[in-house]
Design a protein around this motif. Structure first.
Motif, PDB file in Angstrom:
ATOM      1  N   VAL A   1      34.444  49.431  -0.479  1.00  0.00           N
ATOM      2  CA  VAL A   1      34.077  48.881   0.800  1.00  0.00           C
ATOM      3  C   VAL A   1      33.866  50.148   1.765  1.00  0.00           C
ATOM      4  CG1 VAL A   1      35.106  47.465   2.658  1.00  0.00           C
ATOM      5  CG2 VAL A   1      35.748  46.975   0.427  1.00  0.00           C
ATOM      6  N   LEU A   2      32.800  49.702   2.496  1.00  0.00           N
ATOM      7  CA  LEU A   2      32.271  50.553   3.640  1.00  0.00           C
ATOM      8  C   LEU A   2      31.975  49.881   4.801  1.00  0.00           C
ATOM      9  CD1 LEU A   2      29.238  50.113   3.140  1.00  0.00           C
ATOM     10  CD2 LEU A   2      29.527  52.247   1.494  1.00  0.00           C
ATOM     11  N   ALA A   3      31.591  50.561   6.016  1.00  0.00           N
ATOM     12  CA  ALA A   3      31.019  49.929   7.272  1.00  0.00           C
ATOM     13  C   ALA A   3      29.597  50.554   6.910  1.00  0.00           C
ATOM     14  CB  ALA A   3      31.890  50.463   8.467  1.00  0.00           C
ATOM     15  N   LEU A   4      28.780  49.502   7.623  1.00  0.00           N
ATOM     16  CA  LEU A   4      27.082  49.757   7.704  1.00  0.00           C
ATOM     17  C   LEU A   4      26.988  49.723   9.296  1.00  0.00           C
ATOM     18  CD1 LEU A   4      25.310  47.944   5.071  1.00  0.00           C
ATOM     19  CD2 LEU A   4      25.579  50.575   5.060  1.00  0.00           C
ATOM     20  N   LYS A   5      26.439  50.553   9.766  1.00  0.00           N
ATOM     21  CA  LYS A   5      26.086  50.531  11.338  1.00  0.00           C
ATOM     22  C   LYS A   5      24.510  50.418  11.282  1.00  0.00           C
ATOM     23  CE  LYS A   5      26.662  52.974  15.603  1.00  0.00           C
ATOM     24  NZ  LYS A   5      27.386  53.953  16.158  1.00  0.00           N
ATOM     25  N   VAL A   6      24.090  49.314  11.806  1.00  0.00           N
ATOM     26  CA  VAL A   6      22.370  48.829  11.581  1.00  0.00           C
ATOM     27  C   VAL A   6      22.010  48.892  12.856  1.00  0.00           C
ATOM     28  CG1 VAL A   6      20.658  47.346  10.728  1.00  0.00           C
ATOM     29  CG2 VAL A   6      22.895  47.531   9.544  1.00  0.00           C
ATOM     30  N   MET A   7      21.004  49.434  13.175  1.00  0.00           N
ATOM     31  CA  MET A   7      20.464  49.708  14.801  1.00  0.00           C
ATOM     32  C   MET A   7      19.779  48.241  14.928  1.00  0.00           C
ATOM     33  SD  MET A   7      17.345  52.211  15.938  1.00  0.00           S
ATOM     34  CE  MET A   7      18.179  53.128  16.137  1.00  0.00           C
ATOM     35  N   HIS A   8      19.836  47.857  16.183  1.00  0.00           N
ATOM     36  CA  HIS A   8      19.303  46.505  16.537  1.00  0.00           C
ATOM     37  C   HIS A   8      17.789  46.643  16.221  1.00  0.00           C
ATOM     38  CE1 HIS A   8      22.938  45.421  18.039  1.00  0.00           C
ATOM     39  NE2 HIS A   8      22.842  45.740  19.025  1.00  0.00           N
ATOM     40  N   PRO A   9      17.242  45.644  15.538  1.00  0.00           N
ATOM     41  CA  PRO A   9      15.541  45.845  15.265  1.00  0.00           C
ATOM     42  C   PRO A   9      14.657  45.881  16.515  1.00  0.00           C
ATOM     43  CG  PRO A   9      16.657  44.028  14.053  1.00  0.00           C
ATOM     44  CD  PRO A   9      17.730  44.413  15.012  1.00  0.00           C
ATOM     45  N   GLY A  10      15.235  45.382  17.635  1.00  0.00           N
ATOM     46  CA  GLY A  10      14.411  45.731  18.590  1.00  0.00           C
ATOM     47  C   GLY A  10      14.134  47.014  19.069  1.00  0.00           C
TER      48      GLY A  10
END
Length: 652
Positions: A43-52
């Motif tokens: 298990v890990l955390a994904l930090k995903v930039m807002h597409p905009g």
């Protein structure tokens, strides 16, 4: 209510590896998800930039910088980063998953904390920042939201998204200040500059908040808070919590001094002060329950900590803590372009000196009417079909992006740039950016990745060292280690080989090691025992340089002759190499002790201790254990290391 409903990433797999299970939090730049690494089954955390924001090169660069900066910090109190990538327009960071809560959750649930609990949280935070400062990095956005407290009690610092290198002495060249309003240091607000002491200032504010349950500067607008940071000292925590130890007041005052020169130099220095202050506090002072604490925060004293860098928290796990209010302007990361000097307190009454009188009511009404007409016309013009929005084509293959822009009726101009993060042939940026308006007849410039930059190692074999260095640096590479090697074929000083070899492709600034010819290997002659003049001539005739040592040594070689040489006989050296010769002071003379009448063992020991070798002669008949005579009389001088012969008495 399930906040993940409608989220397109939940239930999908990024990069063929990370299965997104649930949304954890949403921030100004990115959304954080709980995910599973299907390759390693963890298990890990994904930090995903807002597409905009993915079309904004500055945001993407900052986002990637966060991954690289955090990945450099191998510290138990820093949230570790394991991967970074882009998939279908989603820019992401894979990082350690820390189940638990944030310090903001704790403060919201508990109010003020006991001093012991506050210091137990602050110390690992400072340890993490100290490691960052030692690595040359500044966090620049320290606040309770970025302090994670795991279910196992470990404290970790997260979100290095605003990190900068210390040696750049960061200054917002565009006139912008990045950070969270309530925790900004005065120099960040006034000058846009930041060094390690801005993190110290923010930690001082966080400590004040933990001790009192409130921020030191209040206000209904960010401008009011900024003004107070610039013009007012952070108050002593004891003003809000009577009876709080003076040592805690001193910690907060030192960390939040408005002049950065009066603060500790970095987090490591601050950590030393915190530990010293803790030692000076009694258990009663450490475990005092502030009146601002809620009932949950008054659970009583905790077990003493086991160490700041791997500490178990004194706080029980919080369950169901409410999320931070979305409209809390003072907790959000704020960008102030060309920050104004916050307004001071309004005057006691009447208009400010020099202010023009207000225009008449009729004139105001007329101006408002004209403005309404202009705004209405502008809205009609923008929405009348004269403009269109730039479609999202980031990370698309070039041909597909051109088709999408063509469908929107837009022209396309293509330029290519190297990219370490985007696959070759895919779009890295557009101008105008995604979502911006452009005339229907306009043209969009798309930047297409050429993949990572590559430089070819030039052929410098046979070149002189200086010329080879210039050619390697001119190819965009760096000069690595320079070694030497004997060679009968390649002239002395010319390059024999490179590593990597000529023609190999490497990333820019990759070091290229050089091996330089020393020329043929020459035998070094033995000149010990010769006069300095004769030895110098013999060595120079062989092509060597000669250096006479300034120190002379005792030797069995004649006085003023060569006693030693380096390199010595049998060694190999190159033409022009330096041979060092050391001149003899002659033999060292030592006074001989008188051992007549002593036993053989005693005489042998006495002479050996004086630096001589000993030889014993015994009579053929009836030898006695007493020295009768010695080859050098006692009191005379003899060469150190020479042999002294002793004769034993004989007879009945």
């Amino acid at each position: 209510m399930d906040t993940t409903l409608g989220d397109p990433l939940v239930g999908n797999v990024l990069d063929g590896r990370y299965r997104v299970d649930a949304r954890i939090a949403v921030g100004g730049m990115a959304t954080v998800y709980r995910a599973v690494d299907t390759r390693l089954d963890r298990v890990l955390a994904l930090k995903v930039m807002h597409p905009g924001l993915a079309g904004d090169a500055a945001f993407v660069e900052r986002f990637i910088r966060e991954a690289r900066s955090a990945a450099r910090l191998d510290h138990p109190n820093v949230v570790s980063v394991s991967d970074q990538g882009t998939d279908r327009g989603y820019v992401y960071i894979a990082m350690e998953y820390v189940p638990g809560c944030t310090l903001r959750d704790v403060l919201r649930e508990r109010g003020a904390l006991q001093p012991r609990a506050a210091l137990d949280i602050l110390e690992p935070v400072l340890a993490a920042l100290g490691a960052a400062h030692l690595a040359g990095l500044i966090h620049r956005d320290m606040k309770p939201e970025n302090v994670l407290i795991g279910d196992d009690g470990r404290v970790k610092v997260a979100d290095f998204g605003l990190v900068r290198a210390v040696d750049t002495h960061t200054s917002a060249s565009t006139g912008s200040v990045l950070g969270t309003v309530s925790y900004l240091a005065p120099e960040q607000i006034e000058h846009g500059t930041a060094d390690t002491r801005v993190d110290v200032y923010a930690c001082g504010v966080v400590l004040y908040e933990m001790l009192t349950g409130a921020k030191p500067h209040g206000g209904s607008t960010p401008a009011q808070v900024l003004y107070q940071h610039l013009h007012e000292d952070v108050p002593a925590p004891s003003a809000a919590v009577p009876g709080l130890a003076p040592g805690l007041d001193a910690l907060v005052a030192g960390a939040t001094a408005r002049d950065p020169r009066d603060r500790p130099a970095d987090a490591a220095a601050m950590l030393a002060l915190v530990r010293a202050a803790r030692e000076a506090l009694s258990d009663e002072q450490l475990d005092a329950v502030p009146p601002q604490a809620s009932s949950a925060g008054a659970a009583g004293p905790a077990a003493p900590p086991t160490g700041s860098e791997d500490r178990t928290s004194v706080l029980p796990r919080l369950v169901g803590a409410p999320p931070a209010p979305a409209d809390d302007a003072l907790n959000r990361t704020t960008r102030l372009d060309h920050p104004p000097v916050p307004p001071g307190p309004p005057p006691a009454g009447g208009p400010r000196p020099g202010r023009r009188p207000l225009p008449r009511r009729g004139l105001l009404i007329a101006l408002a009417a004209v403005l309404a007409v202009l705004v209405g016309s502008g809205v009609w013009y923008v929405n009348s079909g004269q403009f269109t929005k730039v479609p999202a084509v980031l990370d698309m293959p070039q041909d597909k992006a051109e088709k999408e822009l063509g469908k929107a009726g837009l022209g396309v101009k293509v330029k290519q740039e190297f990219s370490d993060t985007v696959e070759r042939g895919r779009v890295t940026a557009t101008d105008p950016a995604t979502g911006e308006r452009i005339r229907n007849t306009g043209k969009v410039t798309i930047t297409v990745s050429r993949g990572p930059a590559r430089s070819e190692v030039p052929n410098v074999i046979g070149m002189g060292l200086d010329a080879a260095k210039r050619k390697i640096e001119g190819a965009g590479l760096a000069v690595g280690d320079v070694g030497t090697q004997f060679s009968d074929e390649t002239p002395q000083g010319a390059v024999l080989a490179t590593d990597p070899k000529a023609g190999a492709e490497r990333r820019p600034d990759t070091p290229v090691a050089l091996t330089v010819s020393k020329g043929p290997a020459l035998d070094v002659p033995d000149v010990t025992g010769q006069s300095v003049a004769a030895a110098t001539t013999a060595l120079r005739d062989k092509g060597f340089e000669v250096e006479v040592s300034g120190t002379q040594v005792f030797s069995d070689k004649p006085k003023d002759a060569v006693a030693e040489q380096s390199p010595g006989k049998g060694a190999k050296a190159a033409k022009g190499d330096k041979i060092t010769i050391t001149v003899s002071k002659g033999q060292e003379m030592v006074t001989v002790p008188d051992v007549t009448g002593r036993s053989e063992a005693d005489a042998r020991r006495t002479l050996t201790d004086a630096g001589f070798k000993v030889e014993v002669k015994r009579p053929f008949f009836f030898p006695r254990d007493s020295v009768d005579r010695q080859s050098v009389k006692g009191g005379d001088q003899a060469p150190k290391g020479g042999t002294i012969t002793i004769e034993l008495k004989g007879g009945l």
